[in-house]
Design a protein around this motif. Structure first.
Motif, short mmCIF file in Angstrom:
data_model
loop_
_atom_site.label_atom_id
_atom_site.label_comp_id
_atom_site.label_asym_id
_atom_site.label_seq_id
_atom_site.Cartn_x
_atom_site.Cartn_y
_atom_site.Cartn_z
N SER A 91 -35.41 -2.56 -24.68
CA SER A 91 -34.80 -3.65 -23.90
C SER A 91 -34.81 -3.26 -22.43
CB SER A 91 -33.35 -3.89 -24.36
OG SER A 91 -32.55 -2.75 -24.09
N GLU A 92 -34.48 -4.23 -21.58
CA GLU A 92 -34.41 -3.94 -20.15
C GLU A 92 -33.31 -2.92 -19.86
OE1 GLU A 92 -34.11 -7.31 -17.65
OE2 GLU A 92 -36.08 -8.10 -18.19
N ARG A 93 -32.20 -3.00 -20.59
CA ARG A 93 -31.13 -2.03 -20.37
C ARG A 93 -31.60 -0.61 -20.68
NH1 ARG A 93 -27.78 -6.35 -22.08
NH2 ARG A 93 -26.23 -6.84 -20.46
N ALA A 95 -34.65 0.42 -20.37
CA ALA A 95 -35.54 0.79 -19.27
C ALA A 95 -34.74 1.24 -18.05
CB ALA A 95 -36.46 -0.37 -18.91
N SER A 127 -44.02 0.99 -15.73
CA SER A 127 -43.60 -0.39 -16.03
C SER A 127 -44.77 -1.23 -16.49
CB SER A 127 -42.96 -1.02 -14.78
OG SER A 127 -41.84 -0.28 -14.35
N PHE A 132 -43.71 -4.75 -18.48
CA PHE A 132 -42.64 -5.47 -17.78
C PHE A 132 -42.76 -5.19 -16.28
CE2 PHE A 132 -40.86 -1.37 -19.00
CZ PHE A 132 -40.21 -0.95 -17.86
N ARG A 136 -37.72 -5.01 -12.22
CA ARG A 136 -36.53 -4.86 -13.07
C ARG A 136 -35.90 -3.49 -12.96
NH1 ARG A 136 -34.86 -9.26 -13.26
NH2 ARG A 136 -33.56 -8.81 -15.07
N VAL A 137 -36.64 -2.51 -12.43
CA VAL A 137 -36.12 -1.15 -12.42
C VAL A 137 -36.18 -0.47 -11.05
CG1 VAL A 137 -36.58 -0.68 -14.85
CG2 VAL A 137 -38.38 -0.25 -13.17
N PRO A 199 -29.49 -5.99 -15.50
CA PRO A 199 -30.37 -6.96 -16.20
C PRO A 199 -29.84 -8.39 -16.14
CG PRO A 199 -30.06 -4.98 -17.54
CD PRO A 199 -29.07 -4.90 -16.41
N ARG A 204 -35.36 -12.38 -11.64
CA ARG A 204 -36.72 -11.94 -12.00
C ARG A 204 -37.65 -12.24 -10.83
NH1 ARG A 204 -37.05 -10.46 -17.15
NH2 ARG A 204 -35.34 -11.07 -18.53
#
Length: 591
Positions: A91-93, A95, A127, A132, A136-137, A199, A204
């Motif tokens: 999940s994004e969390r 990551a 990434s 992704f 996001r990170v 997140p 985005r």
């Protein structure tokens, strides 16, 4: 307030306006303010320029040399993918958690600005490899590095500035791990906020680097050398069929394209056109008798300092509509195109004869300074280092690791002060030839060094003019009903406001004299107040201009100014509350 205090206030206000306008670099703004205050006799020469002889800028410079050696040898980069994890985050969390733990942990022992500069290319590649967007990170990467910077005194230049002020005030400076009882809980709380909320709060965004990717199919050009294992061999005997993911598309012989039939015999100088993912180029480099076009054009004149980049051709730039040969690309940019990717319509034929289009992705090999040379040119939309872009790693990574370990042990145990230990570590890396003297100098960010040195002049002006004392009286009046805790919270709040308007070092320089005046007036422990200044000056999350690492990921991540505020507000609130709660537990507030 006397005239000196009013003059100082006016100069600082003008400096704030200049910094907020983003038209003047922080180093120039702070230096100009200090020079003006010196010329109007608000502060004497020793006060204005005493920072040049302070231990803080020397220590910061030595730590930059050590961090630079780690980058040159790959001592930090090695194993980064292993720490981030080879498997795609669930999940994004997950990551954000992976990136944040690495950034926070690393910046506790390596200055966070060079650490983020080192990690950004790897994070972008990681990434893209896992499907992704790096947007996001990248902001969590910057914020986590800032948080980790307050775990030990090594993490930020601001920590060393505050330490320098403590030393100059006759107080015992913080040791390497003296701030850990406060910094570690702050970092853990901050990382938890990033994992849970970023997140949800981070919009985005599409990064420029999202157009790049090593999983795409490229046309890759290699050259057959004389005396190698391929000259005279047939295509069938060359072993190209064993190269996973690559296929030989054509042979360019003196401008004539030859179909790669099994019985075609290869000749020295033949240019072989392969199709496949660019990360397979290293398999081609291992083939005896096959070299890149860069190696063919570049005579060996010394150690290899070449890097690989992916560059997106600009629609309206001078490259679109022309071939590499027509442009004289190698002479124009000092770079060689190894491969080209075109979405939906693969480029065919020799690379030098392909008419470029906007959006084409070129894989380039260039020497040091390439990105600096093309930064202001309209040729490319974005230029990003590739995962394999680092120069050939020299031996010495183990020596760097030993130097860092020795530095931590010597300073952490109290046997050696941080400044001589840092200087000895940097000197050892040069003497053992892990880095050359030139490379050591290049690794130092002299803008940061100058800013650190001149920040002391700003603090001296605030103290000598009486402005710091007057500001202290205001904060005491506001916080006194709550006792020492109220005073601490007031100092922290004022530092927080200043660090968002100014640079973090300038905020620390202005607030330390205020904290010293408050300590004298109220009996609040100066080291406790200094720690509040240190944490809040370093932890700037509300804007992209408050801290260098925020500015670094601003454009790379495709962020808007408001994105930093959306994530930064709850993060700042948690960091502020945690700091205010933990400092009284770790340090006595009353002297």
């Amino acid at each position: 307030m006397g005239w000196d205090a009013w003059i100082t206030l006016a100069v600082i206000a003008a400096m704030v306006v200049a910094l907020v306008s983003e038209r003047v670099a922080p180093t120039v703004a702070v230096t100009t303010a200090v020079v003006v205050l010196y010329l109007v006799d608000v502060v004497d020469f020793d006060g204005a320029f005493g920072g040049l002889s302070n231990a803080a800028p020397v220590t910061v410079a030595a730590l930059y040399v050590i961090a630079g050696a780690a980058e040159q040898t790959g001592a930090l980069a090695r194993g980064l993918d292993g720490v981030l994890g080879a498997r795609r985050p669930a999940s994004e969390r997950r990551a954000v958690w992976r990136v944040s733990r690495v950034a926070a942990g690393g910046s506790a022992f390596v200055p966070n600005t060079p650490l983020v500069a080192l990690m950004v290319p790897s994070i972008e590649q990681w990434s893209r490899r896992h499907g992704f967007s790096s947007s996001r990170v990248l902001m969590p990467l910057s914020y986590a590095a800032v948080l980790g910077g307050v775990i030990t005194i090594l993490g930020t230049s601001t920590n060393l500035v505050v330490n320098g002020f403590l030393d100059a005030a006759g107080e015992e400076p913080f040791g390497v791990f003296s701030i850990t009882p406060v910094g570690l809980p702050v970092a853990l709380a901050g990382v938890a906020v990033l994992v849970l909320l970023s997140p949800l709060l981070l919009p985005r965004r599409s990064t420029p680097g999202d157009q790049l990717g090593s999983g795409r199919e490229y046309t890759i050009e290699m050259v057959v050398t004389a005396g190698g294992g391929l000259a005279g061999a047939s295509v069938a005997d060359a072993g190209f069929a064993e190269l996973d993911g690559l296929s030989l598309a054509a042979v360019d012989r003196l401008g004539q394209v030859v179909a790669p039939d099994a019985d075609v015999r290869l000749e020295p100088g033949d240019h072989l056109l392969f199709t496949g993912p660019i990360d397979r180029i290293h398999d081609l480099e291992k083939v005896d008798g096959l070299v890149t076009t860069h190696e063919e054009l570049s005579a060996p004149t010394g150690p290899d300092r070449s890097h690989m980049f992916e560059a997106v051709v600009a629609d309206t730039g001078p490259l679109a509509g022309h071939t590499l040969k027509q442009l004289g690309f190698h002479e124009r940019h000092g770079a060689t195109v190894l491969a080209i990717h075109r979405a939906g319509d693969p480029a065919r034929g020799p690379i030098g004869d392909v008419v470029l289009r906007g959006g084409d992705v070129l894989v380039l090999v260039a020497e040091d300074g390439f990105r600096d040379r093309i930064r202001d040119l309209p040729d490319f939309l974005v230029v990003a280092p590739m995962e394999a872009s680092a120069p050939v790693r020299r031996p010495g990574g183990r020596i760097v690791q030993l130097v860092v370990l020795a530095l931590l042990l010597a300073t952490g145990s109290g046997l050696v002060d941080l400044t001589p230990a840092s200087i000895a570590g940097a000197w050892a890396l040069v003497v053992t030839r892990v880095v050359s003297p030139t490379e050591a100098v290049r690794s130092v960010n002299f803008n940061v060094i100058a800013l650190v040195a001149m920040s002391f002049g700003l603090g001296a002006a605030a103290a000598e003019s009486g402005l710091a004392e007057r500001f202290a009286e205001v904060l005491v009046d506001l916080g006194d009903p709550l006792g020492h805790v109220g005073v601490l919270v007031g100092v922290m709040a004022a530092t927080l406001v200043l660090t968002e308007l100014l640079s973090n070092n300038a905020a620390a320089a202005l607030m330390f004299p205020v904290a010293a005046a408050i300590s004298t007036e109220t009996g609040t422990d100066l080291r406790s107040l200094a720690l509040g200044v240190l944490v809040m000056a370093s932890c700037s999350f509300l804007s992209p201009i408050g801290y260098q690492t925020n500015t670094m990921v601003w454009s790379i991540g495709g962020y808007r100014f408001s994105d930093f505020t959306r994530v930064g507000v709850p993060l700042t609130a948690v960091v502020f509350a945690t700091t205010a709660l933990v400092i009284p537990l770790a340090y006595p507030l009353a002297t």
